[in-house]
Structure formats: structure tokens, C-alpha cells
Design an enzyme around this catalytic site. Structure first.
Site, PDB file in Angstrom:
ATOM      1  N   HIS A  92       8.343  -0.179   7.614  1.00  0.00           N
ATOM      2  CA  HIS A  92       8.316  -0.420   6.505  1.00  0.00           C
ATOM      3  C   HIS A  92       9.492  -0.360   5.782  1.00  0.00           C
ATOM      4  CE1 HIS A  92       7.147  -0.673   2.132  1.00  0.00           C
ATOM      5  NE2 HIS A  92       6.295  -1.345   2.234  1.00  0.00           N
ATOM      6  N   ASP A 119      10.716   6.241   1.725  1.00  0.00           N
ATOM      7  CA  ASP A 119       9.648   5.270   2.251  1.00  0.00           C
ATOM      8  C   ASP A 119       9.357   5.693   3.815  1.00  0.00           C
ATOM      9  OD1 ASP A 119       8.886   2.370   3.318  1.00  0.00           O
ATOM     10  OD2 ASP A 119       9.704   1.846   1.669  1.00  0.00           O
ATOM     11  N   SER A 165       6.669  -4.443  -2.802  1.00  0.00           N
ATOM     12  CA  SER A 165       7.628  -3.610  -1.797  1.00  0.00           C
ATOM     13  C   SER A 165       8.988  -4.457  -1.415  1.00  0.00           C
ATOM     14  CB  SER A 165       7.004  -2.921  -0.400  1.00  0.00           C
ATOM     15  OG  SER A 165       6.219  -2.089  -0.780  1.00  0.00           O
TER      16      SER A 165
END
Length: 278
Positions: free
Chosen positions: A49, A17, A222
Site C-alpha cells: 500500500h 503508511d 488512499s
């Protein structure tokens, strides 16, 4: 590269990520960090994120008095930064991360690879390389879990590497219909039904970079993916002898049918309680 001596406790999960911020909710469970974008040594996340995804996976809720606890708060996290501050990355960096997992997987007891990223490129070469990479990890025994992507609701919108026939692909159960219907759906270009299953992904609260330690709300497949990865980590804590193929079958048997087409919901909605009891 940041590396911590592995104590032999907990299932290791590799998270590909934007990196990870050392949030208090992770305690001392960030086992390793490798930056494939800038080559920096210590854990960081200039986007947020990856920290959010890791919190859903393995945060213990310390900063929220247990309110925002992840799915597997005892797991070890191996953060591999393959995306930059804008959330962009290269195929080469992702493939290097795959090789890193093969090289160091046993050291950190990595059993699960969480990929909450996917390419929107229509280049067949790029997709082929990513698919070959995740399938090689799968063939070596790693349980690879990837997001279906947020390119829906059209047919054939599952992003690579989630479009691989072998790995476990996760869509968002609450982003399949209405004005939030963005969860990627099949069939893939190989005519494979995807996703494999779905899990909640809309407006999920999880860890964010910064001190004082904070949380943010994000949405997408996600966010659904680490929920499934965390459930698998809990299952492996209970039954460490399970293979990735056996885990995939147990997931199939423990989902709840939402009454939607196979290429929207997969087998159905993830039910962690049923999975662990299986």
C-alpha cells in the site's frame, strides 16, 4: 532507521503508511525510512500500500518509460512505516511518527505530510489523540493531507485523522456515486463539512514491491490523497514561501465544482493545473 544525507534539493514529503519498497521509480529520492512497527532499518514494504501511494506521489515512471509517472517526480520521500503487513497499526505508532516529523522535519525539508490511512475505531479517545496530533503538526507549519476513508456513502463516515477541521482532507471524485460510492463524507462529529476536495482514486496504477520492477492497480481515497500532496509539492517548488493556510485557500480556489453536495465533493475536484497557475 535508514537516513540519507539531504542534498538540499526538492520538497520533502513524509508518507505515513506500510513502508516503501526501493522501486527504481524513486531513484535516490527516498531520503529516510523509519519503521515504527518492527524496528527494521532498511526500506521495505510487506504490504504494498505504501509503495503504491508513494508512486502516485513521487514516482518518475522509469520502469514504465514514463507511462506511470507520479504527481511530483522530483520530490524527496520520507517513508514512515506505521502499518504492518495486514495494513493494521496502533495509535501509539502513528503518534510516534508525528513526533519524528517534528524532530527531523527541517533536516529533510519536510513540508507535506501524506496520511493515506485512517482509523475506523469509534473510540472518542483514539480519535481525539490522532486529531490533536495532526493539528499540532499543522500548527507547526506542516501541510497535512489525509484521506477521507472508504467507509461511505453514509453521512459522518470520514475517518480520523481526516476528520480534523484544520488539515486538508481528500475524497475520491470517481467513488462518490453508484456502486463504487465508498468515499467518506461528512459532516464530522464536530459538524464540520468534509472532505475539503476530491481527486481520482478508482483503479489507479502505481508502483508495487518486487523485482523486476512492477505496477499494480488499487482504488480508494488512499490513492486520491497523494495526488493532491504531489500537486502541493509542485506548487511549493514554485512558491516555497507559501504557508499551509495559504495552500489550503489556493486549493479551494482551484477546484472544479462537480455539482454535488458539500459533504460529498468538498469544494470540488482537484485541478492541479489551475493550482500551479494560481
Amino acid at each position: 532507521m535508514y537516513r540519507k544525507k539531504y542534498t538540499g534539493k526538492g520538497i520533502g514529503v513524509a508518507v505515513l503508511d506500510t513502508g516503501i519498497f526501493p522501486h527504481i521509480d524513486f531513484g535516490r529520492r527516498i531520503l529516510a525510512f523509519c519503521d515504527f512497527t518492527e524496528g527494521k532499518s532498511g526500506p521495505y514494504d510487506d504490504n504494498g500500500h505504501g509503495t503504491h501511494v508513494s508512486g502516485i506521489l513521487g514516482g518518475d515512471g522509469t520502469a514504465s518509460q514514463g507511462r506511470y509517472k507520479g504527481a511530483a517526480p522530483g520530490c524527496g520521500i520520507v517513508a514512515l512505516k506505521v502499518l504492518d503487513r495486514f495494513g493494521n497499526g496502533s495509535r501509539e505508532d502513528v503518534l510516534q511518527a508525528f513526533q519524528w516529523i517534528e524532530d527531523f522535519g527541517k533536516i529533510y525539508n519536510i513540508r507535506i505530510v501524506n496520511i493515506s490511512v485512517g482509523t475506523t475505531s469509534r473510540s472518542m479517545n483514539e480519535q481525539t489523540d490522532l486529531l490533536a496530533g495532526v493539528e499540532q503538526l499543522w500548527d507547526k507549519g506542516f501541510t497535512v493531507v489525509a484521506a477521507a476513508g472508504n467507509q461511505g456513502p453514509g453521512d459522518g463516515t470520514v475517518t480520523a485523522p481526516g476528520s480534523s477541521r484544520k488539515i486538508i482532507t481528500v475524497g475520491s471524485s470517481d467513488m462518490l456515486q453508484g456502486n463504487k460510492a465508498v468515499s467518506g463524507r461528512g459532516p464530522t462529529f464536530e459538524c464540520v463539512c468534509k472532505p475539503d476536495l476530491v481527486a481520482p482514486g478508482n483503479r489507479v496504477t502505481s508502483c508495487a514491491p518486487g523485482i523486476p520492477y512492477t505496477y499494480r492497480i488499487k482504488s480508494g481515497t488512499s490513492m486520491s490523497t497523494p495526488l493532491v500532496s504531489g500537486g502541493i509539492a509542485c506548487l511549493l517548488e514554485k512558491e516555497p514561501q507559501l504557508s499551509n493556510v495559504e495552500i489550503k485557500m489556493l486549493l479551494r480556489e482551484s477546484t472544479d465544482d462537480m455539482g454535488l453536495p458539500r459533504n460529498q465533493q468538498g469544494w470540488g475536484k482537484f485541478n492541479c493545473e489551475k493550482l500551479i497557475k494560481n
